[in-house]
Design a protein around this motif. Sequence first.
Motif, PDB file in Angstrom:
ATOM      1  N   ASP A   1       0.864  -1.177   0.000  1.00 53.37           N
ATOM      2  CA  ASP A   1       0.000   0.000   0.000  1.00 53.37           C
ATOM      3  C   ASP A   1       0.904   1.232   0.000  1.00 53.37           C
ATOM      4  O   ASP A   1       1.603   1.496   0.986  1.00 53.37           O
ATOM      5  CB  ASP A   1      -0.881  -0.035   1.249  1.00 53.37           C
ATOM      6  N   THR A   2       0.899   2.000  -1.083  1.00 53.97           N
ATOM      7  CA  THR A   2       1.821   3.134  -1.206  1.00 53.97           C
ATOM      8  C   THR A   2       1.498   4.274  -0.243  1.00 53.97           C
ATOM      9  O   THR A   2       2.347   5.129   0.014  1.00 53.97           O
ATOM     10  CB  THR A   2       1.811   3.675  -2.646  1.00 53.97           C
ATOM     11  N   ARG A   3       0.280   4.293   0.304  1.00 55.11           N
ATOM     12  CA  ARG A   3      -0.046   5.335   1.277  1.00 55.11           C
ATOM     13  C   ARG A   3       0.660   5.087   2.608  1.00 55.11           C
ATOM     14  O   ARG A   3       0.908   6.021   3.369  1.00 55.11           O
ATOM     15  CB  ARG A   3      -1.565   5.388   1.515  1.00 55.11           C
ATOM     16  N   ARG A   4       0.975   3.815   2.868  1.00 51.71           N
ATOM     17  CA  ARG A   4       1.606   3.472   4.141  1.00 51.71           C
ATOM     18  C   ARG A   4       3.068   3.066   3.977  1.00 51.71           C
ATOM     19  O   ARG A   4       3.846   3.102   4.928  1.00 51.71           O
ATOM     20  CB  ARG A   4       0.809   2.348   4.811  1.00 51.71           C
ATOM     21  N   LEU A   5       3.435   2.681   2.766  1.00 52.26           N
ATOM     22  CA  LEU A   5       4.818   2.311   2.451  1.00 52.26           C
ATOM     23  C   LEU A   5       5.071   2.704   1.003  1.00 52.26           C
ATOM     24  O   LEU A   5       4.745   1.968   0.071  1.00 52.26           O
ATOM     25  CB  LEU A   5       5.019   0.800   2.649  1.00 52.26           C
TER      26      LEU A   5
ATOM     27  N   LEU B   1      -5.066  -5.158   0.318  1.00 51.03           N
ATOM     28  CA  LEU B   1      -6.135  -4.328  -0.225  1.00 51.03           C
ATOM     29  C   LEU B   1      -7.209  -4.043   0.818  1.00 51.03           C
ATOM     30  O   LEU B   1      -7.862  -2.999   0.773  1.00 51.03           O
ATOM     31  CB  LEU B   1      -6.765  -4.996  -1.452  1.00 51.03           C
ATOM     32  N   ASP B   2      -7.362  -4.950   1.764  1.00 51.44           N
ATOM     33  CA  ASP B   2      -8.362  -4.767   2.827  1.00 51.44           C
ATOM     34  C   ASP B   2      -7.831  -3.943   3.990  1.00 51.44           C
ATOM     35  O   ASP B   2      -8.566  -3.704   4.964  1.00 51.44           O
ATOM     36  CB  ASP B   2      -8.832  -6.130   3.347  1.00 51.44           C
ATOM     37  N   GLY B   3      -6.565  -3.530   3.928  1.00 53.01           N
ATOM     38  CA  GLY B   3      -5.992  -2.714   4.995  1.00 53.01           C
ATOM     39  C   GLY B   3      -5.534  -3.495   6.203  1.00 53.01           C
ATOM     40  O   GLY B   3      -5.162  -2.913   7.224  1.00 53.01           O
TER      41      GLY B   3
ATOM     42  N   ALA C   1      -4.644   1.737  -8.128  1.00 54.23           N
ATOM     43  CA  ALA C   1      -3.701   2.847  -8.255  1.00 54.23           C
ATOM     44  C   ALA C   1      -2.907   3.102  -6.984  1.00 54.23           C
ATOM     45  O   ALA C   1      -1.767   3.580  -7.039  1.00 54.23           O
ATOM     46  CB  ALA C   1      -4.447   4.116  -8.661  1.00 54.23           C
ATOM     47  N   GLN C   2      -3.475   2.801  -5.833  1.00 56.48           N
ATOM     48  CA  GLN C   2      -2.765   3.084  -4.575  1.00 56.48           C
ATOM     49  C   GLN C   2      -1.879   1.932  -4.128  1.00 56.48           C
ATOM     50  O   GLN C   2      -1.208   2.023  -3.098  1.00 56.48           O
ATOM     51  CB  GLN C   2      -3.770   3.418  -3.473  1.00 56.48           C
ATOM     52  N   PHE C   3      -1.837   0.866  -4.914  1.00 56.27           N
ATOM     53  CA  PHE C   3      -1.012  -0.292  -4.565  1.00 56.27           C
ATOM     54  C   PHE C   3       0.055  -0.501  -5.633  1.00 56.27           C
ATOM     55  O   PHE C   3      -0.134  -0.193  -6.799  1.00 56.27           O
ATOM     56  CB  PHE C   3      -1.878  -1.543  -4.411  1.00 56.27           C
TER      57      PHE C   3
END
Length: 296
Positions: free
Chosen positions: A152-156, A208-210, A234-236
């Motif tokens: 997950d690019t938002r977290r890593l 994908l499920d967080g 897109a966010q992965f």
Amino acid sequence: MTDTSKKAQRQGLRRREALALLPLLAAPWPALAQTDLTDLERVRATGTLKVAVYKDNAPFSSGPVADMKGLDVSLAEALARKMNLKLSLLPFDAGENMGDDLRNMVWRGHYLGYGPADVMLQVPADRYLANANPQVAIISPYMRQSNVLLHDTRRLADAASPEDLKGQALAAEKGSGAASVLMGYGGGLLRNQVAIFNSGVEAAQAVLDGKAVGAFVSRAQAESVLSRQPAAAAQFRISKITFNNGIVDNGWPVGLAIKSSNKNLGEALDTAMKAIRESGEMLAIFKQHGLTLTAP
């Protein structure tokens, strides 16, 4: 003995000889000539191509036995069609090691009477595996498997090194080589961060499920999950990550396995595989399952 009795005796012998021949005359001609057929002719005589595929092996072969789906299932259908044969899938549970699977599904058959198949899919085209199993020939590689990090690019945002994973919630497939690499790195540096799932697809879905920041799984497993949720893709990101002393993991090719003595069948399968690839059908099959066609 009179001439009449001699004639009757000769007629009796002829009748007994004729009766003795009846079972042979009644036997179907293919049964009598079976030993004269080549390995390919024996398969064609049945009208069916028996293909062994793993159970619970998404995205290659999974789902109910009567209605399995996946890339290997589609490839098996294409092979049978190219060879003008009907398809008979032989789904099976993975054994303790690949040698067990090859013995049970390719060259001998399971002791419970299941198998062998004419051909088995998703077999590593590996020299050491081939040398350890001389009863088997591994032919026609059709893709290259490799392990990747789905994150997950938002977290890593980036992950080029295992050190980038410290402190992050990770996921991997139970019993897989990827899980062993991830948990064994640095003497267990990341071990307590890794959640184990029953399959690589489930591990990828956890990202994908967080439920996890990253999953170390096969590229095919990661791509199949992303293809089911294109809006969120897109966010992965799928990243290659190097674990072993800077050596790049180039993956491993997988192909078909047949009994090593079945040379004619092997040639026919190889011809069919080339036709599937050259016609563009192979690319279409990979796209159908949301996967990238990789050179073996």
